[in-house]
Structure formats: C-alpha cells, structure tokens
Scaffold this motif. Structure first.
Motif, short mmCIF file in Angstrom:
data_model
loop_
_atom_site.label_atom_id
_atom_site.label_comp_id
_atom_site.label_asym_id
_atom_site.label_seq_id
_atom_site.Cartn_x
_atom_site.Cartn_y
_atom_site.Cartn_z
N ALA A 1 -0.72 7.43 -9.38
CA ALA A 1 -0.96 6.23 -9.02
C ALA A 1 0.17 5.60 -8.19
CB ALA A 1 -1.16 5.38 -10.59
N PRO A 2 -0.54 4.86 -7.24
CA PRO A 2 0.50 4.10 -6.34
C PRO A 2 1.54 3.18 -7.10
CG PRO A 2 -1.79 4.06 -5.47
CD PRO A 2 -1.89 4.57 -6.92
N ASP A 3 1.01 2.64 -8.05
CA ASP A 3 1.83 1.74 -8.90
C ASP A 3 3.13 2.24 -9.44
OD1 ASP A 3 1.05 2.60 -11.61
OD2 ASP A 3 -0.96 1.52 -11.00
N LEU A 4 3.24 3.76 -9.39
CA LEU A 4 4.34 4.14 -10.07
C LEU A 4 5.28 4.85 -8.86
CD1 LEU A 4 2.71 6.86 -12.63
CD2 LEU A 4 4.23 4.70 -13.19
N GLU A 5 4.91 4.17 -7.51
CA GLU A 5 5.65 4.61 -6.51
C GLU A 5 6.42 3.14 -5.92
OE1 GLU A 5 6.14 7.15 -3.77
OE2 GLU A 5 5.81 8.10 -5.92
N ILE A 6 6.63 2.40 -7.05
CA ILE A 6 7.38 1.31 -6.92
C ILE A 6 8.74 1.66 -6.57
CG2 ILE A 6 8.14 -1.08 -7.52
CD1 ILE A 6 5.69 -1.15 -9.13
N PRO B 1 0.68 -1.38 0.09
CA PRO B 1 -0.02 0.02 0.01
C PRO B 1 0.95 1.16 -0.18
CG PRO B 1 0.22 -0.84 2.10
CD PRO B 1 0.85 -2.11 1.29
N VAL B 2 0.31 2.28 -0.50
CA VAL B 2 0.81 3.69 -0.43
C VAL B 2 -0.06 4.56 0.43
CG1 VAL B 2 1.51 5.61 -1.94
CG2 VAL B 2 2.06 3.30 -2.70
N ASP B 3 0.37 5.23 1.17
CA ASP B 3 -0.64 5.94 2.04
C ASP B 3 -1.43 7.21 1.49
OD1 ASP B 3 -0.80 4.21 4.41
OD2 ASP B 3 1.05 5.27 5.32
N ALA B 4 -0.01 7.86 0.40
CA ALA B 4 -0.34 9.21 -0.12
C ALA B 4 -1.48 9.27 -1.08
CB ALA B 4 0.89 9.87 -0.36
N TYR B 5 -1.62 7.93 -2.01
CA TYR B 5 -2.32 8.04 -3.21
C TYR B 5 -3.60 7.14 -3.19
CZ TYR B 5 1.71 10.59 -4.54
OH TYR B 5 2.61 11.70 -4.75
N PRO B 6 -4.64 7.44 -3.72
CA PRO B 6 -5.82 6.41 -3.93
C PRO B 6 -5.54 5.38 -5.10
CG PRO B 6 -6.24 8.37 -4.88
CD PRO B 6 -5.06 8.63 -4.54
N THR B 7 -6.02 4.28 -4.78
CA THR B 7 -6.18 3.23 -5.74
C THR B 7 -6.79 3.95 -7.08
OG1 THR B 7 -6.46 1.37 -4.12
CG2 THR B 7 -7.03 0.96 -6.39
N PRO B 8 -6.07 3.57 -8.29
CA PRO B 8 -6.84 4.25 -9.55
C PRO B 8 -7.87 3.73 -9.81
CG PRO B 8 -4.25 3.66 -9.72
CD PRO B 8 -4.86 2.95 -8.58
N VAL B 9 -8.69 4.33 -10.48
CA VAL B 9 -10.16 3.56 -11.08
C VAL B 9 -10.20 4.20 -12.57
CG1 VAL B 9 -12.52 3.95 -11.11
CG2 VAL B 9 -11.36 3.80 -9.17
N THR B 10 -10.75 3.22 -13.46
CA THR B 10 -10.75 3.30 -14.72
C THR B 10 -12.15 3.15 -15.28
OG1 THR B 10 -8.33 2.70 -15.17
CG2 THR B 10 -9.97 2.43 -17.27
N PHE B 11 -12.82 3.94 -16.18
CA PHE B 11 -13.91 3.66 -16.73
C PHE B 11 -13.74 3.59 -18.51
CE2 PHE B 11 -15.08 6.10 -12.83
CZ PHE B 11 -16.34 5.44 -12.46
N CYS B 12 -14.73 2.85 -18.68
CA CYS B 12 -14.52 2.79 -20.30
C CYS B 12 -16.12 2.85 -20.74
CB CYS B 12 -13.80 1.46 -20.74
SG CYS B 12 -15.05 -0.06 -20.76
N ARG C 1 -6.03 8.64 -12.33
CA ARG C 1 -4.74 8.14 -11.68
C ARG C 1 -4.11 9.56 -10.98
NH1 ARG C 1 -2.31 3.57 -13.26
NH2 ARG C 1 -0.03 4.40 -13.55
N GLN C 2 -5.10 10.62 -10.35
CA GLN C 2 -4.60 11.61 -9.90
C GLN C 2 -4.49 11.74 -8.47
OE1 GLN C 2 -7.17 11.67 -12.38
NE2 GLN C 2 -5.71 12.00 -14.21
N PRO C 3 -3.61 12.16 -7.83
CA PRO C 3 -2.52 13.08 -8.32
C PRO C 3 -1.51 12.22 -8.90
CG PRO C 3 -2.36 13.24 -5.94
CD PRO C 3 -3.75 12.27 -6.26
#
Length: 331
Positions: free
Chosen positions: A114-119, A85-96, A110-112
C-alpha cells in the motif's frame, strides 16, 4: 507556518467499495458505492465534521482512485497537502460484506504494497506535527517500513506534547514477519509507540495484542503502565471503559441503535474523542459524546460520508438513542 491544526492524523487511506445491497455475499452483489476509507483518514473527516481544523499525512497511488481521494478529502474539509503520490503502487481498495447487526467481513486489496506504508521520515513536516493540538497515529503505521520509522519519528518529535493518540488498530494481515527476535514483534512495536503516546484507544482484541490483557480494566491499567495518560477500551455491545492515570474511571453503555454497518463507528468515535478532548470536557462526557457519534455512523451504510455533525450527536444524546435519519438531516 499558518495557524496550527486541531488534528493531524497519519496512516492508512484507500477507497471503500461497499455493497448497496445488505445481507448478500459479495458473489451476489450487483451494485456498490464508492467512498473514502482508511481509519485515520476517516478520523480526520469525523473531526472536521465536528468543526475541527484537520489534515492527514498519507500516500496514494498516482492513479484515478488517488485523485478521487484528494477530491473527497477536500470536500470533507480535510487538508490534503501531505497526501502525496507513489508511482510504484496502486491506491488500495477495500470491499466489505454487510450482514447486520454484527458481521461485516472486510477484503483488503493492498498488494504488492500500500502507498500509505511508503511514508518517509524526510518527507514529514515535523513542525506541523509537533504543533498540532492532537496527533493521531495507528498500529497499521507500525507494520512495515518505511512507515514504521516515520511514525515513530513523528511520535518522538512530539515528545508527548499536546494530545498524542495511539489507535491500536490491529490488522494482522498487514504485518510482515520481522526477524523473529523479541524486539521485532507486533507487541514490541506497540510498546515502543505506547511509551511515546498520551492516549491509547482500542477494542479488546487490540488491547490484548498491545498488553497481553483482555479483561477491560486489566487492559486499561496495562496501557497506563506502558506510558499513556488515558486508556480507552472499546467493548462493542458492552460500551466503553476509560481510565485516566489520575484515577478517573468512566464506564459508558452504548446507545441503542439499529445497526446497518458497524465498520465506521470506531472512526466516528475517534473523531469525536479528539473533539471532546480538545474541548476540555470531563472524561465521562467525552465518552458519551464519542459513543453517540459512533452509534450514529453504525446506523448508516457508509463511513466517511456518514460522519455526524454536532447537532446530530446532540440529538442522539438528548433522545438517548439513535433515530434513523438521512445524513445531515435536521433533527
């Protein structure tokens, strides 16, 4: 360390919210289905459905959606030990939006950031990454720090051992502007990763970003010159082209299918590609199998939960087309 993994993927994860009504813009949709999403995470699911031992390296928010993704990964048989987990950012959501057969606009939230860019590199289990029979990373993982450095560190640690796949995965809206120098452009970052990979997979748009070439054969040759052993160029309705450094060329047409939602087809293709390469099949057979897996998912609404089982892929290959069936139904 325990038994090594068949496939470890690294990169994007999130929650997909797909309309349960097709042919309508989001403004008119009333009901949605919730699914695990994110290309490398879906590839891990697809490979697990085909019997492979898989895991994903990624990060979520410390929130209810993050808990949901952990649950889904475990339900699909994907090891989630490296999903943190990353405390600072919410889990991203994608609509289509779903306008079959070929229009599926995506809306990424994915604002501000995405947590997956904090690896971070220090958090990687490099022993596991190196020992995995397949390591799968994506272009999105190169779009921002610290993910970029961590992804390249994983590639360097593998030192082109085993099967190291670079999914070109071009999403321009995710990229920062860089410093404007030739060494800090998407193309430069792609070249850096290609030199460390053994397999490259991408559609024509992605190949053009990586190599400057859009004609399929020219793009494949450029990918091989960049360092990979096998270049896989996906051409949508024109099928797939695979070119190996040893001179092997396979051109495989698509299977006939009534498309419902094409968004997960590439991820199913990726999981099946991993499966076929691990099985040691010849290139043409791998491409036919991966094409069939992708076509099956294109005939279904969801992505992750739509990934096919082996008997479904074999049935499609035997029939020469995709016959609509409920996910997991006996052929």
């Amino acid at each position: 360390m325990s038994e090594r993994y068949d496939v470890i993927t690294m990169g994007r994860i999130g929650v997909d919210l797909y309309p349960l009504q097709t042919g309508l813009p989001l403004a008119r949709v009333d009901t949605f289905g919730k699914f695990l999403g994110g290309s490398p995470s879906n590839v891990a699911v697809a490979a697990a459905r085909l019997g492979r031992r898989t895991a994903v390296v990624t990060r979520t928010g410390r929130d209810a959606f993050g808990e949901y993704l952990h649950h889904q990964l475990r339900e699909f048989g994907v090891d989630d030990r490296w999903v943190t987990p990353v405390d600072a950012y919410p889990t991203p959501v994608t609509f289509c939006e779903i306008f079959p057969p070929d229009d599926f606009p995506l809306y990424f939230y994915r604002q501000p950031k995405a947590p997956d860019l904090e690896i971070h590199t220090a958090e990687l289990d490099l022993e596991a990454v190196v020992s995995a029979r397949v390591f799968w990373m994506t272009g999105t993982g190169l779009c921002a720090e610290p993910s970029r450095t961590a992804t390249l560190a994983a590639l360097r640690a593998r030192a082109r051992s085993g099967i190291t796949v670079f999914d070109l995965d071009w999403r321009p809206m995710f990229w920062d502007t860089g410093d404007g120098t030739p060494a800090d452009t998407p193309a430069a970052r792609y070249r850096e990763a290609l030199a460390l990979a053994t397999v490259a997979v991408g559609n024509l748009d992605e190949c053009e970003i990586a190599t400057g070439e859009r004609e399929p054969h020219a793009a494949a040759r450029a990918l091989i010159r960049a360092g990979v052993e096998l270049a896989v160029v996906k051409q949508g309705p024109d099928g797939v082209l695979a070119v190996h450094r040893d001179g092997t060329v396979a051109e495989v047409p698509p299977l006939p299918v009534d498309v419902v939602n094409g968004l997960g087809a590439g991820d199913a293709f990726g999981g099946a590609l991993c499966h076929g390469l691990l099985a040691g099949w010849e290139t043409g057979r791998v491409m036919r199998y991966a094409n069939a897996a992708g076509a099956i998912v294109a005939s279904r609404l969801a992505c992750s939960s739509a990934m096919p089982f082996p008997y479904e892929v074999e049935a499609a290959l035997t029939e020469g087309a995709v016959t609509p069936r409920p996910t997991g139904a006996t052929p």
